[in-house]
Design a protein around this motif. Sequence first.
Motif, short mmCIF file in Angstrom:
data_model
loop_
_atom_site.label_atom_id
_atom_site.label_comp_id
_atom_site.label_asym_id
_atom_site.label_seq_id
_atom_site.Cartn_x
_atom_site.Cartn_y
_atom_site.Cartn_z
N PRO A 137 41.22 40.44 36.48
CA PRO A 137 41.82 41.43 35.99
C PRO A 137 41.21 42.98 36.30
N ASP A 138 41.61 43.88 36.74
CA ASP A 138 40.87 45.14 36.76
C ASP A 138 39.80 45.34 37.85
N ALA A 139 39.74 44.24 38.75
CA ALA A 139 38.55 43.93 39.79
C ALA A 139 39.29 44.82 41.10
N TYR A 140 38.50 45.14 41.93
CA TYR A 140 38.73 45.53 43.28
C TYR A 140 38.19 44.59 44.25
N ILE A 141 38.79 44.53 45.27
CA ILE A 141 38.47 43.48 46.42
C ILE A 141 37.93 44.36 47.55
N ILE A 142 36.60 44.37 48.00
CA ILE A 142 36.28 45.28 48.90
C ILE A 142 36.04 44.26 50.12
N ASN A 143 36.37 44.71 51.23
CA ASN A 143 36.01 44.09 52.38
C ASN A 143 35.56 45.14 53.63
N ILE A 158 33.51 44.97 39.55
CA ILE A 158 34.21 45.35 38.21
C ILE A 158 33.30 46.54 37.83
N ASN A 159 33.77 47.41 36.80
CA ASN A 159 32.90 48.53 36.07
C ASN A 159 32.75 49.31 37.38
N HIS A 160 33.98 49.59 38.05
CA HIS A 160 33.88 50.57 39.35
C HIS A 160 34.14 52.04 38.90
N GLY A 161 34.44 52.45 37.70
CA GLY A 161 34.93 53.86 37.25
C GLY A 161 36.33 54.09 37.62
N VAL A 162 37.23 53.32 38.04
CA VAL A 162 38.48 53.66 38.51
C VAL A 162 39.27 53.45 37.35
N PRO A 163 39.92 54.33 36.53
CA PRO A 163 40.64 54.32 35.12
C PRO A 163 41.76 53.18 35.41
N LEU A 164 41.75 52.35 34.56
CA LEU A 164 42.77 51.37 34.74
C LEU A 164 44.06 51.97 34.51
#
Length: 352
Positions: free
Chosen positions: A254-260, A65-71
């Motif tokens: 909400p608004d998170a990205y999943i990284i793998n 979260i708080n990744h900087g990609v605008p929602l």
Amino acid sequence: MGEVDPAFIQEPEHRPRISYIEGKGVPLIDLSPILSSSNVSAIEFEGLVKEVGDACKEWGFFQVINHGVPLEMREKIDGASRKFFAQSLEEKRKVRRNEKEVSGYYDTEHTKNVRDWKEVFDFTIDEPTIVPASHEPDDTELTEWNNLWPEYPPDLREICQEYGQEMVKLAYKLMELIALSLSLPADRFHGFFKDQTSFIRLNHYPPCPTPELALGVGRHKDGGALTILAQDDVGGLEVKRKTDGEWVRVKPTPDAYIINVGDIIQVWSNDRYESVEHRVMVNSEKERFSLPFFFNPAHYTMVKPLEELTNEQNPAKYRAYSWGKFITNRKCSNFQKLNVENLQIYHFRISE
Ligand code: OGA
Ligand code: NI
């Protein structure tokens, strides 16, 4: 609806469980220390690097979260994707992937030779993307992959390109954190991505009358370096937990990205960070949308364990392999149901 096409039916041991574990899930990491606006202490930054390193080691997966990609950008591409898939099959097939152009629309993907309950639209970040013309090891000819952009929705192309640039920015930042967590210089991985073969996939998983027999995507590992996934609020992604091998669901945040971590990081890190199996369950009521970005190096990258991470006590566990040949092999084997297993990194493992 009649009988489900047997091509979609998973072997009993790979069928999903309808009741699922949500227990101890993948770590959630706050990336605000790397936002350009933040004033961050060395301790905070080191804490973040450690969190990323631990997540890569223990899970191979984490959410940010708080990744900087605008929602707003995420909402725009999600909206465009929904409009595209809502069209008739006839319209969508106008940008259908073919033997020459591997991007575009596609509704018959197979994972490990079982058909996935989904339809997709792929596009590469670099236009054109340069790759080997064939997966034959001795063929040195190169070719271009070009994107097949649909007419509708008319702004899809621009939205996708804009979103792609955001993903690349975030991917570089994540690779820096990963490099630091391996005690490497922050920019250690950057050079590999200069002529990247990265692509984005718009996924649509329609409701499925037999969710206990089929999967949206069968169990697999991602072959590239790093994946950044946006999933909607329906849920269905499951990750194989390293501690006990149970399938655990990644709860939509909400608004998170999943990284793998993908297979390439596994090889670069000489197994310090393993690429982990995951799959997607479908359900009988709701359709689901997701958007993975696959961060992939240049085709001419020879993937092998980094010298800094190997020594006599810890020798390289893999032989070098050509990323370009790997990706072209995958693309052509996923295109048709084959009776052979597609290329996997363990084929390059050095036996002990
Ligand atoms: C993939 C994948 C997960 C999802 O496309 O490789 O794992 O939630 N997708 O769609
Ligand atoms: Ni995947």
